[in-house]
Design a protein around this motif. Structure first.
Motif, PDB file in Angstrom:
ATOM      1  N   THR A   1      -7.633   8.998  13.696  1.00 11.88           N
ATOM      2  CA  THR A   1      -8.165   7.806  13.032  1.00 11.88           C
ATOM      3  C   THR A   1      -7.211   6.624  13.141  1.00 11.88           C
ATOM      4  OG1 THR A   1      -7.194   8.548  10.957  1.00 11.88           O
ATOM      5  CG2 THR A   1      -9.481   9.130  11.351  1.00 11.88           C
ATOM      6  N   SER A   2      -6.047   6.798  13.719  1.00 16.59           N
ATOM      7  CA  SER A   2      -5.092   5.706  13.807  1.00 16.59           C
ATOM      8  C   SER A   2      -5.177   5.044  15.171  1.00 16.59           C
ATOM      9  CB  SER A   2      -3.674   6.237  13.595  1.00 16.59           C
ATOM     10  OG  SER A   2      -3.594   6.891  12.356  1.00 16.59           O
TER      11      SER A   2
ATOM     12  N   ALA B   1      -7.164   3.112   9.659  1.00 15.44           N
ATOM     13  CA  ALA B   1      -6.917   2.594  11.005  1.00 15.44           C
ATOM     14  C   ALA B   1      -7.047   1.076  11.009  1.00 15.44           C
ATOM     15  CB  ALA B   1      -7.914   3.208  11.980  1.00 15.44           C
TER      16      ALA B   1
ATOM     17  N   LYS C   1      -4.141  -1.521  12.334  1.00 18.41           N
ATOM     18  CA  LYS C   1      -4.417  -2.515  13.361  1.00 18.41           C
ATOM     19  C   LYS C   1      -4.169  -3.927  12.822  1.00 18.41           C
ATOM     20  CE  LYS C   1      -8.043  -3.715  16.656  1.00 18.41           C
ATOM     21  NZ  LYS C   1      -9.470  -3.611  16.973  1.00 18.41           N
TER      22      LYS C   1
END
Ligand SMILES: [Zn+2]
Length: 288
Positions: free
Chosen positions: A34-35, A67, A71
């Motif tokens: 999920t990252s 995530a 970001k």
């Protein structure tokens, strides 16, 4: 070797409830799936860590970092550098910036003694003019911590790269950081400025420029309000990187010369007269 902790005004807690841009996503464990593709998670000395290109998100408990936040944090670093230096091409951070997410008030206060009225705090370590440590402590138990505190604190960290000699005065540092705050927080600072102006408690510019660090606690609200408004006024006269040049020039040659050279004004008193006209107008508008 030096250590510089950047303060946050008490205003942060007052407006925290409505300062929400991106919220953390519950308490699910972040993982490589999920990252961002460049991130990894691991445990070290009791910490759960999510490491990206330039940051290490650290938490004693489960990592509540989406995530989206990972970001957004990497993007914000680049945006802030480009905002304040038009030709910025920031290198990757070594060391990376630790973002320590505290899940309780007690844990936060152990890391940030006396920070009971704050939700975030920056710490920059230097040695021989080199930055040897970057750290942001965050009250991650407060909803909306990214918008309410991280952008402000990350501005301090990014600005430290531009002034590794530590010659960025607190008024400019805080004024620039407030510009990264949500509008509701900036408005609260403006109200503090209006109040200080009405009560004739603002700083004379020569006084503000001569301050060594931060003022006493009873003048903090005026200090943040005035610093934020003055930086905004100067940035609006030209460009953000022109303001950075002004601060650098002032550190080298003094404010009188810097005001004349960078803004083409007659000196600090001329700047003060023009800035106060704008403040007076703003207060008058607010009263109507
Ligand atoms: Zn600050």
């Amino acid at each position: 070797m030096g250590e510089r902790r950047v303060k946050l005004g008490t205003i942060v807690v007052r407006v925290l409830a409505v300062g929400c841009i991106i919220a953390a996503t519950g308490s699910s464990q972040a993982d490589s799936k999920t990252s961002a593709s460049s991130s990894r998670t691991y445990k070290s000395s009791g910490w759960n860590i999510l490491e990206t290109a330039n940051f290490r998100f650290c938490c004693r408990g489960p990592l509540a970092v989406s995530a989206q936040i990972v970001k957004a944090t990497e993007s914000l670093r680049l945006e802030l550098a480009e905002q304040w230096l038009a030709d910025a091409d920031p290198e990757g951070w070594k060391p990376k910036c630790d973002i320590v997410l505290h899940s309780t008030s007690d844990a936060y206060l152990k890391a940030v003694p006396g920070g009971g009225a704050t939700v975030g705090c920056s710490l920059i370590n230097t040695e021989g003019g080199q930055i040897t440590g970057r750290r942001i402590d965050i009250r991650a138990d407060q909803a909306g911590w990214f918008g309410a505190a991280l952008a402000h604190e990350l501005t301090h960290i990014v600005l430290a790269d531009m002034f590794p000699d530590g010659r960025l005065p607190a008024w400019a540092d805080e004024g620039m950081a407030v510009l990264a705050d949500p509008g509701v927080k900036q408005n609260a600072h403006l109200r503090d400025l209006r109040s200080a102006h009405t009560q004739r408690q603002t700083f004379r510019l020569v006084e503000l420029f001569a301050l060594d660090g931060y003022p006493s606690s009873e003048r903090q609200a005026a200090f943040y309000g005035q610093s934020a408004n003055l930086v905004r006024y100067l940035v609006n006269r030209g460009t953000p990187d022109q303001f950075v040049r002004f601060v650098r020039s002032a550190a080298d040659d003094g404010y009188e010369a810097a005001v004349r050279e960078v803004y083409g004004l007659r000196g600090v008193h001329d700047l003060e007269r023009r800035w106060l006209q704008q403040v007076t107008t703003t207060v008058a508008v607010a009263r109507n």
